[in-house]
Design an enzyme around this catalytic site. Sequence first.
Site, mmCIF file in Angstrom:
data_model
loop_
_atom_site.group_PDB
_atom_site.id
_atom_site.type_symbol
_atom_site.label_atom_id
_atom_site.label_comp_id
_atom_site.label_asym_id
_atom_site.label_seq_id
_atom_site.Cartn_x
_atom_site.Cartn_y
_atom_site.Cartn_z
ATOM 1 N N ASN A 1 -99.821 -9.864 33.115
ATOM 2 C CA ASN A 1 -98.688 -11.233 32.776
ATOM 3 C C ASN A 1 -98.254 -11.666 33.524
ATOM 4 O O ASN A 1 -97.621 -11.342 34.407
ATOM 5 C CB ASN A 1 -97.631 -10.941 31.470
ATOM 6 N N GLU B 1 -95.299 -14.744 34.560
ATOM 7 C CA GLU B 1 -94.575 -15.436 34.285
ATOM 8 C C GLU B 1 -94.144 -16.638 35.332
ATOM 9 O O GLU B 1 -94.852 -16.888 36.143
ATOM 10 C CB GLU B 1 -92.975 -14.910 33.882
ATOM 11 N N CYS C 1 -99.975 -14.016 28.937
ATOM 12 C CA CYS C 1 -99.810 -13.603 28.699
ATOM 13 C C CYS C 1 -101.167 -12.948 29.456
ATOM 14 O O CYS C 1 -101.896 -13.186 29.785
ATOM 15 C CB CYS C 1 -100.101 -12.862 26.955
ATOM 16 N N GLU D 1 -103.300 -10.866 28.045
ATOM 17 C CA GLU D 1 -104.210 -10.988 27.262
ATOM 18 C C GLU D 1 -104.982 -12.094 28.079
ATOM 19 O O GLU D 1 -106.132 -12.039 27.781
ATOM 20 C CB GLU D 1 -104.328 -10.410 25.598
ATOM 21 N N CYS E 1 -99.787 -10.895 20.791
ATOM 22 C CA CYS E 1 -98.873 -12.083 20.019
ATOM 23 C C CYS E 1 -99.925 -13.195 19.133
ATOM 24 O O CYS E 1 -101.306 -13.107 19.282
ATOM 25 C CB CYS E 1 -98.143 -13.284 21.632
ATOM 26 N N CYS F 1 -102.895 -14.773 21.543
ATOM 27 C CA CYS F 1 -103.383 -14.132 22.315
ATOM 28 C C CYS F 1 -104.282 -14.006 21.040
ATOM 29 O O CYS F 1 -105.500 -13.892 21.978
ATOM 30 C CB CYS F 1 -102.511 -12.721 22.863
HETATM 31 N N1 THU Z 1 -96.507 -10.645 26.892
HETATM 32 C C1 THU Z 1 -98.219 -10.565 27.059
HETATM 33 O O1 THU Z 1 -98.427 -10.413 28.878
HETATM 34 N N2 THU Z 1 -98.996 -10.418 25.623
HETATM 35 C C2 THU Z 1 -98.217 -10.437 24.676
HETATM 36 O O2 THU Z 1 -99.002 -9.970 23.530
HETATM 37 C C3 THU Z 1 -96.733 -11.212 24.194
HETATM 38 C C4 THU Z 1 -95.699 -11.002 25.440
HETATM 39 C C5 THU Z 1 -95.808 -11.327 27.801
HETATM 40 C C6 THU Z 1 -95.313 -12.953 27.950
HETATM 41 C C7 THU Z 1 -93.811 -12.865 28.403
HETATM 42 O O3 THU Z 1 -94.700 -12.868 29.872
HETATM 43 C C8 THU Z 1 -93.836 -11.353 28.002
HETATM 44 O O4 THU Z 1 -94.791 -10.598 27.388
HETATM 45 C C9 THU Z 1 -92.359 -11.414 26.861
HETATM 46 O O5 THU Z 1 -92.737 -11.931 26.235
#
Ligand code: THU
Length: 131
Positions: A42, A44, A53, A55, A86, A89
């Site tokens: 991920n 940010e 994310c 994925e 999520c 994704c």
């Molecule tokens: N995140 C993912 O990388 N994958 C997911 O399926 C859910 C959330 C990340 C996004 C963000 O950087 C952090 O987790 C908190 O939500």
Amino acid sequence: MTDEQLLSLARDVKERAYAPYSGFTVGAALLSRDGRVFTAVNVENASIGLSVCAERNAIAKAVSEGAREFETLAIATDSPEPTMPCGMCRQVLWEFAQDLRIIVGGADGSFVTTTIAELFPQPFTTYKLSG
Ligand code: THU
């Protein structure tokens, strides 16, 4: 490539996650049908809504390298409980892999196995799939 090996790659790449805002690091390892593995984390952003994310970054990386058919996705986090992908994704994964297997690892070393069909049984699609 075993599920355990794929999950190990996801756990390794998780260390490269860029998550200074949430502190929630995620690693993904996506196994394509031709045997290649695409790892991603991920990423940010200070403009929080721009965070992507792990994925979806794995899908973007794989498709950019010419892979479009996938067998298995492994996801690793530091959460004690296995953390499922999520909703956004799930839609993106489904686009390329309607029969994807998903391995979700917990921080304690445990993992659970599921499928995109189980997690996303009623996808949005405007087109009929061929075949
Ligand atoms: N995140 C993912 O990388 N994958 C997911 O399926 C859910 C959330 C990340 C996004 C963000 O950087 C952090 O987790 C908190 O939500």
